[in-house]
Design a protein around this motif. Sequence first.
Motif, PDB file in Angstrom:
ATOM      1  N   VAL A   1       3.799   4.558   8.237  1.00 38.88           N
ATOM      2  CA  VAL A   1       2.856   3.926   9.165  1.00 38.88           C
ATOM      3  C   VAL A   1       2.397   4.986  10.166  1.00 38.88           C
ATOM      4  O   VAL A   1       3.223   5.585  10.863  1.00 38.88           O
ATOM      5  N   ILE A   2       1.084   5.223  10.201  1.00 31.93           N
ATOM      6  CA  ILE A   2       0.499   6.147  11.174  1.00 31.93           C
ATOM      7  C   ILE A   2      -0.229   5.326  12.229  1.00 31.93           C
ATOM      8  O   ILE A   2      -1.130   4.550  11.902  1.00 31.93           O
ATOM      9  N   PHE A   3       0.179   5.474  13.472  1.00 23.91           N
ATOM     10  CA  PHE A   3      -0.483   4.754  14.552  1.00 23.91           C
ATOM     11  C   PHE A   3      -1.761   5.487  14.961  1.00 23.91           C
ATOM     12  O   PHE A   3      -1.812   6.721  14.990  1.00 23.91           O
ATOM     13  N   MET A   4      -2.789   4.716  15.264  1.00 19.11           N
ATOM     14  CA  MET A   4      -4.027   5.270  15.808  1.00 19.11           C
ATOM     15  C   MET A   4      -4.444   4.372  16.967  1.00 19.11           C
ATOM     16  O   MET A   4      -4.578   3.167  16.812  1.00 19.11           O
ATOM     17  N   THR A   5      -4.580   4.961  18.131  1.00 20.46           N
ATOM     18  CA  THR A   5      -4.855   4.164  19.307  1.00 20.46           C
ATOM     19  C   THR A   5      -5.472   5.025  20.401  1.00 20.46           C
ATOM     20  O   THR A   5      -5.337   6.249  20.395  1.00 20.46           O
ATOM     21  N   GLY A   6      -6.145   4.353  21.327  1.00 24.47           N
ATOM     22  CA  GLY A   6      -6.742   5.045  22.456  1.00 24.47           C
ATOM     23  C   GLY A   6      -5.759   5.265  23.585  1.00 24.47           C
ATOM     24  O   GLY A   6      -6.068   5.927  24.573  1.00 24.47           O
ATOM     25  N   LEU A   7      -4.536   4.728  23.445  1.00 25.09           N
ATOM     26  CA  LEU A   7      -3.511   4.933  24.467  1.00 25.09           C
ATOM     27  C   LEU A   7      -3.104   6.407  24.492  1.00 25.09           C
ATOM     28  O   LEU A   7      -2.896   7.024  23.450  1.00 25.09           O
ATOM     29  N   THR A   8      -2.995   6.961  25.666  1.00 27.20           N
ATOM     30  CA  THR A   8      -2.726   8.395  25.762  1.00 27.20           C
ATOM     31  C   THR A   8      -1.375   8.740  26.379  1.00 27.20           C
ATOM     32  O   THR A   8      -0.950   9.881  26.348  1.00 27.20           O
TER      33      THR A   8
ATOM     34  N   TYR B   1       1.155   9.763  14.867  1.00 22.98           N
ATOM     35  CA  TYR B   1       0.364   9.135  15.929  1.00 22.98           C
ATOM     36  C   TYR B   1      -0.948   9.898  16.065  1.00 22.98           C
ATOM     37  O   TYR B   1      -0.953  11.107  16.294  1.00 22.98           O
ATOM     38  N   ILE B   2      -2.065   9.214  15.866  1.00 18.91           N
ATOM     39  CA  ILE B   2      -3.388   9.822  16.005  1.00 18.91           C
ATOM     40  C   ILE B   2      -4.132   9.117  17.127  1.00 18.91           C
ATOM     41  O   ILE B   2      -4.228   7.888  17.151  1.00 18.91           O
ATOM     42  N   ARG B   3      -4.666   9.902  18.053  1.00 21.25           N
ATOM     43  CA  ARG B   3      -5.379   9.303  19.184  1.00 21.25           C
ATOM     44  C   ARG B   3      -6.857   9.118  18.859  1.00 21.25           C
ATOM     45  O   ARG B   3      -7.458   9.943  18.167  1.00 21.25           O
ATOM     46  N   LYS B   4      -7.396   8.017  19.350  1.00 29.45           N
ATOM     47  CA  LYS B   4      -8.834   7.778  19.210  1.00 29.45           C
ATOM     48  C   LYS B   4      -9.580   8.489  20.347  1.00 29.45           C
ATOM     49  O   LYS B   4      -9.033   8.627  21.447  1.00 29.45           O
ATOM     50  N   PRO B   5     -10.819   8.918  20.118  1.00 24.28           N
ATOM     51  CA  PRO B   5     -11.558   8.807  18.851  1.00 24.28           C
ATOM     52  C   PRO B   5     -10.960   9.704  17.779  1.00 24.28           C
ATOM     53  O   PRO B   5     -10.562  10.833  18.059  1.00 24.28           O
ATOM     54  N   VAL B   6     -10.912   9.193  16.571  1.00 24.49           N
ATOM     55  CA  VAL B   6     -10.234   9.876  15.474  1.00 24.49           C
ATOM     56  C   VAL B   6     -11.089  11.025  14.947  1.00 24.49           C
ATOM     57  O   VAL B   6     -12.293  10.873  14.726  1.00 24.49           O
ATOM     58  N   ASP B   7     -10.440  12.167  14.743  1.00 20.52           N
ATOM     59  CA  ASP B   7     -11.091  13.292  14.081  1.00 20.52           C
ATOM     60  C   ASP B   7     -10.909  13.118  12.569  1.00 20.52           C
ATOM     61  O   ASP B   7      -9.779  13.022  12.079  1.00 20.52           O
ATOM     62  N   VAL B   8     -12.039  13.068  11.830  1.00 21.46           N
ATOM     63  CA  VAL B   8     -11.998  12.750  10.400  1.00 21.46           C
ATOM     64  C   VAL B   8     -11.132  13.738   9.622  1.00 21.46           C
ATOM     65  O   VAL B   8     -10.292  13.342   8.808  1.00 21.46           O
ATOM     66  N   ASN B   9     -11.315  15.010   9.853  1.00 15.67           N
ATOM     67  CA  ASN B   9     -10.559  16.020   9.104  1.00 15.67           C
ATOM     68  C   ASN B   9      -9.059  15.912   9.386  1.00 15.67           C
ATOM     69  O   ASN B   9      -8.228  16.025   8.487  1.00 15.67           O
TER      70      ASN B   9
ATOM     71  N   PRO C   1       0.826  -1.210   0.000  1.00 13.07           N
ATOM     72  CA  PRO C   1       0.000   0.000   0.000  1.00 13.07           C
ATOM     73  C   PRO C   1       0.857   1.256   0.000  1.00 13.07           C
ATOM     74  O   PRO C   1       2.073   1.193   0.209  1.00 13.07           O
ATOM     75  N   ASN C   2       0.224   2.389  -0.222  1.00 18.98           N
ATOM     76  CA  ASN C   2       0.942   3.659  -0.173  1.00 18.98           C
ATOM     77  C   ASN C   2       1.159   4.136   1.261  1.00 18.98           C
ATOM     78  O   ASN C   2       2.105   4.874   1.545  1.00 18.98           O
ATOM     79  N   ILE C   3       0.265   3.738   2.154  1.00 19.41           N
ATOM     80  CA  ILE C   3       0.349   4.160   3.545  1.00 19.41           C
ATOM     81  C   ILE C   3      -0.420   3.168   4.406  1.00 19.41           C
ATOM     82  O   ILE C   3      -1.331   2.481   3.914  1.00 19.41           O
ATOM     83  N   ILE C   4      -0.059   3.061   5.689  1.00 20.24           N
ATOM     84  CA  ILE C   4      -0.710   2.123   6.603  1.00 20.24           C
ATOM     85  C   ILE C   4      -1.192   2.872   7.836  1.00 20.24           C
ATOM     86  O   ILE C   4      -0.431   3.625   8.450  1.00 20.24           O
ATOM     87  N   MET C   5      -2.474   2.653   8.187  1.00 18.87           N
ATOM     88  CA  MET C   5      -3.036   3.146   9.445  1.00 18.87           C
ATOM     89  C   MET C   5      -3.042   1.961  10.403  1.00 18.87           C
ATOM     90  O   MET C   5      -3.706   0.955  10.137  1.00 18.87           O
TER      91      MET C   5
END
Length: 308
Positions: free
Chosen positions: A89-96, A112-120, A57-61
């Motif tokens: 690789v962009i991490f997305m997790t609820g860990l803070t 690194y993107i924290r959940k809940p994810v903001d769509v924009n 892929p071009n990128i991985i979430m």
Amino acid sequence: MPNYDQLTERAQPCVLVVDDMPQSLHFVTAALEEAGMTVLIARDGFAALDLLKKVVPNIIMMDGLMPGLDGFEVTRRLRADPTFTHVPVIFMTGLTGTEHVVQGLKAGGVDYIRKPVDVNELVARVHVHLHNARTGQAVTQALDFGHRPTVGVDNQGILLWHTPQSAVVLTSAFPGWAINQPLPEPLRAVIINLLQQRSLAMRQTIEVAGGVIECVLMGTMDDSINAISLLLKRPGDEERLLETRLGLTVREAQVLLWISKGKSNRDVSIILNISPRTVNKHLEQIFVKLGIENRTSAAAIAMATMTK
């Protein structure tokens, strides 16, 4: 899910989303597809690795915590594989906790993107990293397509980046070396010596298993990164190169190689243990195949072929 064979010709970016939570998968997938991207999904780390055997892929979430094989370990494995070193690789997790952010970045994540994810925010970050990855890959591919496996190092010989072909050279010459490791110390010492001389196109060599690596300073970039080409040479490589690229027989390639090194017909006959008359016959065939009339032109073509 799109057909894997069609993905190599895709115009829109392909994003792999790895998450064990169905709700999160649906939410992220919908946002990315609405932004015009092709989305592949994997529900755990093992499924992601299986999928990545079929498509890049071009990128991985990547979700950080998953049962079985977590996202941090999956990313470490990808970073050790030259096929995926260019894939962000962009991490997305609820860990803070800060330690989790650091863990993700050390594993090889770029963001690194924290959940809940903001769509924009999600779509914006994906676009930024896609652009950066394409720019970086274009540079490394340009270097490799020029048949110059290249590494970027600072003035202390610390490895900053490498092209895919240079990774192949390093793993072949230094068994046990891994993508995310520093340069092998003997090679680093040679490169430091080369940098101290600061002469473009100067060559330094180092003996490795089965051959030598020829190091050449290609230039220094604006950010003080030095581009060093690494050419792995093994016995017979030059003959095979001439044979393959010029359509010669094995013996013709051997004769042409020694002619390019300035040897006379008599010298070549002694080296190859054949008669001078036979050397001359091979040269005549070489002239016909290359469309030339003399040994000087033959030598020039040979040198150009071996340095491409």
